[in-house]
Structures are given as C-alpha cells and as structure tokens.
Design a protein around this motif. Structure first.
Motif, PDB file in Angstrom:
ATOM      1  N   ASP A  82     -29.935  19.554  24.658  1.00 35.54           N
ATOM      2  CA  ASP A  82     -29.128  18.193  24.871  1.00 35.54           C
ATOM      3  C   ASP A  82     -29.459  16.804  24.324  1.00 35.54           C
ATOM      4  OD1 ASP A  82     -27.359  19.626  26.616  1.00 35.54           O
ATOM      5  OD2 ASP A  82     -28.403  18.863  28.460  1.00 35.54           O
ATOM      6  N   ALA A  83     -30.509  16.823  23.790  1.00 38.78           N
ATOM      7  CA  ALA A  83     -30.970  15.878  22.752  1.00 38.78           C
ATOM      8  C   ALA A  83     -29.993  15.594  21.759  1.00 38.78           C
ATOM      9  CB  ALA A  83     -32.683  16.086  22.452  1.00 38.78           C
ATOM     10  N   VAL A  84     -29.960  14.172  21.232  1.00 33.16           N
ATOM     11  CA  VAL A  84     -29.193  13.879  19.873  1.00 33.16           C
ATOM     12  C   VAL A  84     -30.127  13.700  18.816  1.00 33.16           C
ATOM     13  CG1 VAL A  84     -27.692  12.337  18.767  1.00 33.16           C
ATOM     14  CG2 VAL A  84     -27.657  12.528  21.548  1.00 33.16           C
ATOM     15  N   HIS A  85     -29.636  14.525  17.883  1.00 27.77           N
ATOM     16  CA  HIS A  85     -30.599  15.008  16.572  1.00 27.77           C
ATOM     17  C   HIS A  85     -30.358  14.148  15.478  1.00 27.77           C
ATOM     18  CE1 HIS A  85     -32.058  18.547  19.102  1.00 27.77           C
ATOM     19  NE2 HIS A  85     -30.633  18.711  19.243  1.00 27.77           N
ATOM     20  N   MET A  86     -31.230  13.879  14.783  1.00 25.29           N
ATOM     21  CA  MET A  86     -30.875  13.265  13.406  1.00 25.29           C
ATOM     22  C   MET A  86     -31.594  14.050  12.122  1.00 25.29           C
ATOM     23  SD  MET A  86     -32.391   9.438  14.086  1.00 25.29           S
ATOM     24  CE  MET A  86     -33.631   9.748  15.274  1.00 25.29           C
ATOM     25  N   THR A  87     -30.646  14.308  11.187  1.00 23.52           N
ATOM     26  CA  THR A  87     -31.054  15.003  10.015  1.00 23.52           C
ATOM     27  C   THR A  87     -31.992  14.222   9.104  1.00 23.52           C
ATOM     28  OG1 THR A  87     -29.039  14.106   8.604  1.00 23.52           O
ATOM     29  CG2 THR A  87     -28.679  16.007   9.930  1.00 23.52           C
ATOM     30  N   GLU A  88     -32.544  14.854   8.274  1.00 20.32           N
ATOM     31  CA  GLU A  88     -33.437  14.225   7.247  1.00 20.32           C
ATOM     32  C   GLU A  88     -32.807  12.948   6.322  1.00 20.32           C
ATOM     33  OE1 GLU A  88     -36.850  14.454   6.751  1.00 20.32           O
ATOM     34  OE2 GLU A  88     -36.629  15.761   8.740  1.00 20.32           O
ATOM     35  N   LYS A  91     -35.513   5.354  15.429  1.00 21.46           N
ATOM     36  CA  LYS A  91     -35.126   5.366  16.747  1.00 21.46           C
ATOM     37  C   LYS A  91     -33.634   5.587  16.811  1.00 21.46           C
ATOM     38  CE  LYS A  91     -39.138   3.496  18.948  1.00 21.46           C
ATOM     39  NZ  LYS A  91     -39.728   2.484  19.678  1.00 21.46           N
ATOM     40  N   LEU A  92     -32.870   6.239  17.571  1.00 23.50           N
ATOM     41  CA  LEU A  92     -31.633   6.617  17.782  1.00 23.50           C
ATOM     42  C   LEU A  92     -31.150   6.239  19.245  1.00 23.50           C
ATOM     43  CD1 LEU A  92     -28.580   7.488  16.918  1.00 23.50           C
ATOM     44  CD2 LEU A  92     -29.316   9.775  17.809  1.00 23.50           C
ATOM     45  N   ILE A  93     -30.461   5.141  19.450  1.00 24.33           N
ATOM     46  CA  ILE A  93     -30.088   4.659  20.712  1.00 24.33           C
ATOM     47  C   ILE A  93     -28.799   5.145  21.219  1.00 24.33           C
ATOM     48  CG2 ILE A  93     -29.867   2.660  22.352  1.00 24.33           C
ATOM     49  CD1 ILE A  93     -31.148   1.120  20.200  1.00 24.33           C
ATOM     50  N   VAL A  94     -28.374   5.735  22.250  1.00 24.46           N
ATOM     51  CA  VAL A  94     -26.962   6.181  22.869  1.00 24.46           C
ATOM     52  C   VAL A  94     -27.203   5.700  24.274  1.00 24.46           C
ATOM     53  CG1 VAL A  94     -25.776   8.205  23.114  1.00 24.46           C
ATOM     54  CG2 VAL A  94     -27.319   8.364  21.493  1.00 24.46           C
ATOM     55  N   ASP A  95     -25.936   4.962  24.594  1.00 22.93           N
ATOM     56  CA  ASP A  95     -25.947   4.474  25.940  1.00 22.93           C
ATOM     57  C   ASP A  95     -25.509   5.778  27.151  1.00 22.93           C
ATOM     58  OD1 ASP A  95     -22.857   4.213  26.708  1.00 22.93           O
ATOM     59  OD2 ASP A  95     -23.266   3.477  24.672  1.00 22.93           O
ATOM     60  N   ASN A  96     -25.749   5.861  28.253  1.00 25.22           N
ATOM     61  CA  ASN A  96     -25.798   6.912  29.122  1.00 25.22           C
ATOM     62  C   ASN A  96     -24.234   7.345  29.274  1.00 25.22           C
ATOM     63  OD1 ASN A  96     -28.042   7.889  30.334  1.00 25.22           O
ATOM     64  ND2 ASN A  96     -27.866   6.468  31.855  1.00 25.22           N
ATOM     65  N   ASP A 128     -30.157   1.274  30.529  1.00 26.64           N
ATOM     66  CA  ASP A 128     -29.410   2.372  30.589  1.00 26.64           C
ATOM     67  C   ASP A 128     -29.354   3.446  29.145  1.00 26.64           C
ATOM     68  OD1 ASP A 128     -27.536   0.870  29.340  1.00 26.64           O
ATOM     69  OD2 ASP A 128     -25.781   1.879  30.007  1.00 26.64           O
ATOM     70  N   ASP A 129     -30.099   2.870  28.110  1.00 23.16           N
ATOM     71  CA  ASP A 129     -30.002   3.511  26.994  1.00 23.16           C
ATOM     72  C   ASP A 129     -31.005   4.850  27.164  1.00 23.16           C
ATOM     73  OD1 ASP A 129     -28.401   2.005  25.740  1.00 23.16           O
ATOM     74  OD2 ASP A 129     -29.790   0.569  24.746  1.00 23.16           O
ATOM     75  N   ARG A 130     -30.603   5.666  26.239  1.00 22.25           N
ATOM     76  CA  ARG A 130     -31.508   7.010  25.965  1.00 22.25           C
ATOM     77  C   ARG A 130     -31.898   6.780  24.516  1.00 22.25           C
ATOM     78  NH1 ARG A 130     -30.380  11.632  29.267  1.00 22.25           N
ATOM     79  NH2 ARG A 130     -29.043  10.977  31.168  1.00 22.25           N
ATOM     80  N   VAL A 131     -33.158   6.890  24.009  1.00 22.45           N
ATOM     81  CA  VAL A 131     -33.664   6.728  22.864  1.00 22.45           C
ATOM     82  C   VAL A 131     -34.347   7.845  22.316  1.00 22.45           C
ATOM     83  CG1 VAL A 131     -35.274   5.422  21.426  1.00 22.45           C
ATOM     84  CG2 VAL A 131     -34.394   4.339  23.452  1.00 22.45           C
ATOM     85  N   PHE A 132     -33.970   8.334  21.037  1.00 24.99           N
ATOM     86  CA  PHE A 132     -34.433   9.453  20.524  1.00 24.99           C
ATOM     87  C   PHE A 132     -35.068   9.212  19.113  1.00 24.99           C
ATOM     88  CE2 PHE A 132     -30.438  10.521  22.952  1.00 24.99           C
ATOM     89  CZ  PHE A 132     -30.970  11.504  23.563  1.00 24.99           C
TER      90      PHE A 132
END
Length: 164
Positions: A53-59, A115-120, A105-109
């Motif tokens: 369920d994590a939000v992933h980032m490519t290279e 860092k990638l931030i996504v709100d709930n 309420d942010d999720r940080v990946f």
C-alpha cells in the motif's frame, strides 16, 4: 428541441452526474480517511517500507528530485507532494507540487533521502501507486505511472477513474 440543444442538454446531464458521483467518492474517501487517521500522533508518518500500500518512487523520480535539491538556492529542502483532485478528463486528476512542510494528516514516503508527501484523503486513491518522472518531446513531468486504484484514464496520465 433542436438536435444541437438536445446534445448539449444530454452532455450537461452526463457531466453533472459525473461531477456528483466524483463528489460522493471524494466525500466518502474523506470520511474514511478521518476514521483511519492516527489520533495518537500529531506528526506525519514516514514510511520507507516496501508495503504493497506504500506509494513508490522510481529511480527517475528520485534522481529528478535530487537534481532539483542541488539547483535550489534556498535552505529548506523541498518534498514532492502528490494530491488527487476532482476534475480532469477522466474524473480525477493527479496534482504534483513542491512543498517545504508537512501537515499532521500527511503520509511521507522516503527513498534515498527524497520524500514524497500524500495527504490521507488522496492516499485512498493512490495506495500502491508508483510515481515516475518522464521526459518527452512535448513535456517533462512527474506522473503516476501505475495505480492499482485506477481503472482507466487519459493518455497523458494526468487523470484517472477509480474502481467502484
């Protein structure tokens, strides 16, 4: 009614129904995100896990963010913010911004210090998605390359429809 006004009337009805449907989906996601939000912690959660369920980032995404950090003259380190808004040609659209702060309420990946931030609320629409950076002849942009929550979208990958 004239044929032209009949077509306009039908299109108006169709788009009104789509907007109402999307509004209901966003409202229900909003209320479920409020119930799932961690109440014991006032700081955003950071995740470097390989959870499905994590939000992933490519290279490419990580590399571009590092380039932006090195060219940035300010002392604050920018983070990539991904949010989902009502609109676009398929119903919902991805919005990318550079941000210096997080909200409770942010999720940080994080990957390699980027860092990638996504709100709930947006997180419910992008669980398990992958963010990429693409360079094409007509544009260079951050895009969501894969999203398990989406069933369709436009060819430019800036908007999508959700599974029901």
């Amino acid at each position: 009614m004239a044929p032209r006004s009949l077509i306009l009337h039908r299109l108006n009805s169709y788009f009104s129904a789509q907007i109402q449907r999307n509004h209901r989906l966003l409202s229900s996601a909003s209320s479920s995100a409020l119930h799932e939000a961690p109440s014991s912690s006032s700081s955003p959660s950071t995740s470097t896990s390989t959870s499905p369920d994590a939000v992933h980032m490519t290279e490419n995404c990580v590399q571009r963010m590092k380039e932006l950090h090195s060219s940035e003259a300010s002392s604050g380190e920018k983070m990539l913010r991904l949010s989902v808004e009502n609109g676009g040609c398929s119903g919902f659209q991805y919005v990318f911004d550079l941000d210096e702060k997080t909200n409770p309420d942010d999720r940080v990946f994080e990957k390699e210090g980027v860092k990638l931030i996504v709100d709930n609320i947006s997180y419910d629409f992008v669980k398990g998605a992958t963010v990429d950076y693409v360079e094409e002849l007509i544009r260079s942009a951050f895009v969501v390359s894969t999203n398990p929550s989406a069933v369709g979208g436009c060819s430019c990958k800036s908007s999508f429809m959700v599974k029901q």
